[in-house]
Write a protein that holds these residues in place. Structure first.
Motif, mmCIF file in Angstrom:
data_model
loop_
_atom_site.group_PDB
_atom_site.id
_atom_site.type_symbol
_atom_site.label_atom_id
_atom_site.label_comp_id
_atom_site.label_asym_id
_atom_site.label_seq_id
_atom_site.Cartn_x
_atom_site.Cartn_y
_atom_site.Cartn_z
ATOM 1 N N SER A 1 0.857 -1.178 0.000
ATOM 2 C CA SER A 1 0.000 0.000 0.000
ATOM 3 C C SER A 1 0.901 1.238 0.000
ATOM 4 O O SER A 1 1.839 1.325 0.789
ATOM 5 C CB SER A 1 -0.887 -0.023 1.245
ATOM 6 O OG SER A 1 -1.582 1.205 1.365
ATOM 7 N N TRP B 1 0.920 5.422 0.064
ATOM 8 C CA TRP B 1 0.270 6.730 0.189
ATOM 9 C C TRP B 1 1.110 7.781 -0.518
ATOM 10 O O TRP B 1 2.327 7.665 -0.607
ATOM 11 C CB TRP B 1 0.131 7.114 1.662
ATOM 12 C CG TRP B 1 -1.132 6.618 2.266
ATOM 13 C CD1 TRP B 1 -1.384 5.362 2.717
ATOM 14 C CD2 TRP B 1 -2.318 7.388 2.473
ATOM 15 N NE1 TRP B 1 -2.652 5.277 3.195
ATOM 16 C CE2 TRP B 1 -3.259 6.502 3.069
ATOM 17 C CE3 TRP B 1 -2.700 8.709 2.230
ATOM 18 C CZ2 TRP B 1 -4.533 6.916 3.412
ATOM 19 C CZ3 TRP B 1 -3.972 9.122 2.570
ATOM 20 C CH2 TRP B 1 -4.879 8.225 3.155
ATOM 21 N N TYR B 2 0.436 8.846 -0.956
ATOM 22 C CA TYR B 2 1.155 9.928 -1.636
ATOM 23 C C TYR B 2 0.899 11.243 -0.910
ATOM 24 O O TYR B 2 -0.228 11.550 -0.533
ATOM 25 C CB TYR B 2 0.677 10.034 -3.086
ATOM 26 C CG TYR B 2 1.472 11.001 -3.917
ATOM 27 C CD1 TYR B 2 2.731 10.641 -4.392
ATOM 28 C CD2 TYR B 2 0.984 12.265 -4.227
ATOM 29 C CE1 TYR B 2 3.475 11.522 -5.155
ATOM 30 C CE2 TYR B 2 1.718 13.147 -4.995
ATOM 31 C CZ TYR B 2 2.965 12.773 -5.458
ATOM 32 O OH TYR B 2 3.702 13.642 -6.203
ATOM 33 N N HIS C 1 -4.172 6.929 -2.656
ATOM 34 C CA HIS C 1 -4.423 7.512 -1.333
ATOM 35 C C HIS C 1 -3.544 8.744 -1.242
ATOM 36 O O HIS C 1 -2.328 8.624 -1.149
ATOM 37 C CB HIS C 1 -4.013 6.536 -0.234
ATOM 38 C CG HIS C 1 -4.820 5.290 -0.228
ATOM 39 N ND1 HIS C 1 -6.193 5.288 -0.066
ATOM 40 C CD2 HIS C 1 -4.463 3.991 -0.356
ATOM 41 C CE1 HIS C 1 -6.636 4.051 -0.092
ATOM 42 N NE2 HIS C 1 -5.603 3.236 -0.277
ATOM 43 N N VAL C 2 -4.165 9.894 -1.262
ATOM 44 C CA VAL C 2 -3.378 11.116 -1.324
ATOM 45 C C VAL C 2 -3.705 12.048 -0.173
ATOM 46 O O VAL C 2 -4.873 12.224 0.180
ATOM 47 C CB VAL C 2 -3.627 11.848 -2.660
ATOM 48 C CG1 VAL C 2 -2.835 13.128 -2.720
ATOM 49 C CG2 VAL C 2 -3.281 10.942 -3.832
ATOM 50 N N MET C 3 -2.681 12.624 0.405
ATOM 51 C CA MET C 3 -2.894 13.632 1.434
ATOM 52 C C MET C 3 -2.402 14.966 0.892
ATOM 53 O O MET C 3 -1.226 15.123 0.606
ATOM 54 C CB MET C 3 -2.122 13.264 2.707
ATOM 55 C CG MET C 3 -2.473 14.147 3.897
ATOM 56 S SD MET C 3 -1.407 13.852 5.322
ATOM 57 C CE MET C 3 -1.816 12.184 5.739
ATOM 58 N N LYS D 1 -3.900 12.191 10.770
ATOM 59 C CA LYS D 1 -4.060 11.301 9.625
ATOM 60 C C LYS D 1 -2.799 10.457 9.404
ATOM 61 O O LYS D 1 -2.876 9.256 9.134
ATOM 62 C CB LYS D 1 -4.361 12.162 8.399
ATOM 63 C CG LYS D 1 -4.613 11.392 7.139
ATOM 64 C CD LYS D 1 -6.070 11.017 7.007
ATOM 65 C CE LYS D 1 -6.216 10.002 5.868
ATOM 66 N NZ LYS D 1 -7.592 9.594 5.670
ATOM 67 N N ILE E 1 -2.633 6.394 9.437
ATOM 68 C CA ILE E 1 -2.105 5.563 8.354
ATOM 69 C C ILE E 1 -1.170 4.498 8.911
ATOM 70 O O ILE E 1 -1.259 3.311 8.567
ATOM 71 C CB ILE E 1 -1.350 6.431 7.324
ATOM 72 C CG1 ILE E 1 -2.322 7.391 6.618
ATOM 73 C CG2 ILE E 1 -0.637 5.559 6.293
ATOM 74 C CD1 ILE E 1 -1.648 8.421 5.727
ATOM 75 N N THR F 1 3.109 -0.849 4.323
ATOM 76 C CA THR F 1 2.713 0.451 3.778
ATOM 77 C C THR F 1 3.888 1.424 3.708
ATOM 78 O O THR F 1 4.759 1.413 4.570
ATOM 79 C CB THR F 1 1.610 1.060 4.671
ATOM 80 O OG1 THR F 1 0.506 0.161 4.713
ATOM 81 C CG2 THR F 1 1.155 2.410 4.151
ATOM 82 N N ILE G 1 5.078 5.657 2.429
ATOM 83 C CA ILE G 1 4.635 7.005 2.104
ATOM 84 C C ILE G 1 5.569 7.551 1.027
ATOM 85 O O ILE G 1 6.770 7.645 1.242
ATOM 86 C CB ILE G 1 4.770 7.922 3.330
ATOM 87 C CG1 ILE G 1 4.091 7.299 4.544
ATOM 88 C CG2 ILE G 1 4.313 9.319 3.012
ATOM 89 C CD1 ILE G 1 2.782 7.867 4.913
#
Lengths: 336, 336
Positions: A182, A184-185, A223-225, A232, A236, A247, A249
């Motif tokens: 997984s 995240w961006y 999945h972008v922040m 948050k 994650i 996961t 980032i």
DNA sequence: TTGAAAGCGTTACCAC
DNA sequence: GTGGTAACGCTTTCAA
């Protein structure tokens, strides 16, 4: 050093020759007796002659100065780029005038106008304004141009950068190869920039690359922040741990990665055991922080050098100047 | 935008007036019929007249450009300073040409020569060369000067900076007040700079301040580390712990503090419980790192602004320009 | 091999 | 109010 600057005319009078002859000696332009030349050169030195650059430029129609419209010096990435442009310019006898647009379109236009009026020999721009606002204005200047970082000019203005999109795609691949399931961006602040309608080409490319990477490796929806959010970030990590889902980032630039790492460290979340982190740009600060953050080395110095050389090629009327895509490599660190 | 630039002469011909009249209209210089003026202005706009800056400078003997000889852009401190100089200059209608000396004396001399030839209206310099090498040359330029950071010119060249010496003295006091009994000082790399015989005024001032502080508060002999040494750093912490002596590390600049903090964190030495750390400059990066490193906020923007304004005052022939000492404050953090 | 003079585009000054 | 012209300091071209 005299208060009143000595002119060619003064040397001419002192030597009892004409201004033209002095010029021939000074700029060793042949067609002058060796003897006279020596004498003139000697006198010039004695009088401590310093040519007036303004006058010379006016007469020659060339300033030996390039303009650089940078964005700011807050990001080490920009600093290094500008440093290397300056160094390369100087190596070739050119000087750099620097204006910072501070991500403000009005400020950028002022800068463009300034350089146009100044008759710089060429302009390197980190565009802030967008395609439709800027291209015609820049091309209308009718001087050599190079754009760096954000692209502009629909192929008519040579551009140089790394291929952010491809890099991000490969970053995803890189992570997948390391077993991440997984990803995240993070590109904090991007929406605010978008609202200001400024050029976010480079950031968008990075994001696209991420999206494409996910798709290529079947990692599901993005999945972008887009804004900094400590809660948050912790969620994650917690989530990753609970679901035993490896996961990571992926950050749009290193400063985000640094901040993220700090949040995790502060909250005793282990990197990379609990969660992985990867930055982009490989700024020097990364060497001072441990764990060493994995990042993308964009060969910033090469970008700067090439940017100037692409400009120089145009100044020298060389044909066939096209866009330049600079090489990159992933830096191994301790956060993946 | 035409390829051939429009000149005053072209406007004059088109309007059927003389160049002088066009000039009067363009630079609203009175002594011209309102009607003619309007007509000329309108035509100028239609023809998209852009004054030739070079010619204007040559005629007026003023360039509206200041030269800045910076050191490099590796240190955020310099970046912020240069950013703020540029901003202030622009606010007053001036532009900045930037050359980076890269701590190289030869490079600095080239830059000085460049700016002399260019006839910039003033020069802001971060001196790299020393007193004896530079002062005469600079004063010989006979243009407004301001030195920043390292001092030079035996009082003849206005200087601006914070009072590093006093700050370091007070930093020691600050630490003593917090109960520290032993204070180490870090200025990595200083000896190598000293050997190159470059100007290290600012760094020496900081060091002096530390020495004086120790004496004032009776903390014994100085303990100084002049090169990065991981082992030694760990020894210091170990020693402090064993002897139950409350110890802190005072760093000549923030990047040293960041690196030191990282070494301790990596080795599970607690900051500030086991050992305290204090930086200098308060660069933005500190906000992204936790624990937040205590530092000295040097009001960098103020230094930049004032540097330009001191130069401007000289350009405008104001008298009584003296050195400027900028205010500072300690930033509370979590490392003391 | 050299001199003289015409640019380069503005500004500034002196006449009218 | 306006025109004409000499600076500003250098380069370049044409003649000698």
């Amino acid at each position: 050093m005299s208060i009143i600057a000595v002119r060619i005319k003064d040397i001419a009078i002192k030597c009892g020759v004409s201004e033209g002859t002095v010029d021939r000696a000074l700029n060793n332009r042949g067609g002058i007796k060796e003897e006279t030349k020596k004498m003139i050169l000697k006198t010039a030195k004695e009088m401590n002659y310093q040519p007036n650059h303004l006058a010379r430029c006016l007469a020659k129609g060339k300033t030996n100065t390039i303009g650089v419209i940078g964005i700011n010096l807050k990001n080490t990435f920009f600093c290094m780029l500008i440093e290397s442009i300056e160094a390369e310019a100087r190596k070739h006898g050119y000087f750099m005038e620097l204006i910072l647009s501070k991500n403000d379109k009005k400020s950028e236009l002022e800068a463009i106008n300034h350089f146009a009026v100044r008759k710089v020999d060429g302009l390197i721009i980190f565009p802030v304004g967008r395609e439709e606002d800027l291209t015609d204005i820049l091309l209308g200047l009718d001087i050599p141009l190079v754009s760096v970082y954000n692209r502009i000019g629909c192929g008519k203005i040579p551009h140089i950068d790394v291929d952010c999109r491809k890099i991000m795609r490969n970053a995803v691949k890189h992570m997948v190869n390391k077993g991440y399931e997984s990803i995240w961006y993070m590109d904090w602040g991007i929406e605010r920039q978008r609202e200001k309608k400024i050029n976010i080409f480079s950031m968008e490319q990075r994001r696209c690359g991420y999206d494409e990477g996910l798709e290529m490796y079947d990692l599901g929806e993005p999945h972008v922040m887009t804004e900094y959010d400590e809660e948050k970030l912790l969620d994650i990590a917690k989530d990753a741990k609970e679901k035993h889902k490896k996961t990571a980032i992926l950050c749009a630039y290193d400063n985000i990665a640094i901040k993220t790492l700090e949040i995790y460290r502060k909250n005793e979340i282990k990197v990379p055991e609990d969660i992985g982190i990867m930055g982009f740009d490989n700024i020097e600060m990364l060497d001072r922080i441990s764990p060493r953050i994995c990042s993308v080395d964009c060969k910033i110095r090469t970008i700067g050098q090439n940017a100037f050389n692409m400009l120089l090629a145009q100044i020298n009327n060389e044909e066939n100047i096209h866009d330049c895509v600079v090489d990159y490599s992933f830096t191994e660190g301790e956060t993946l």
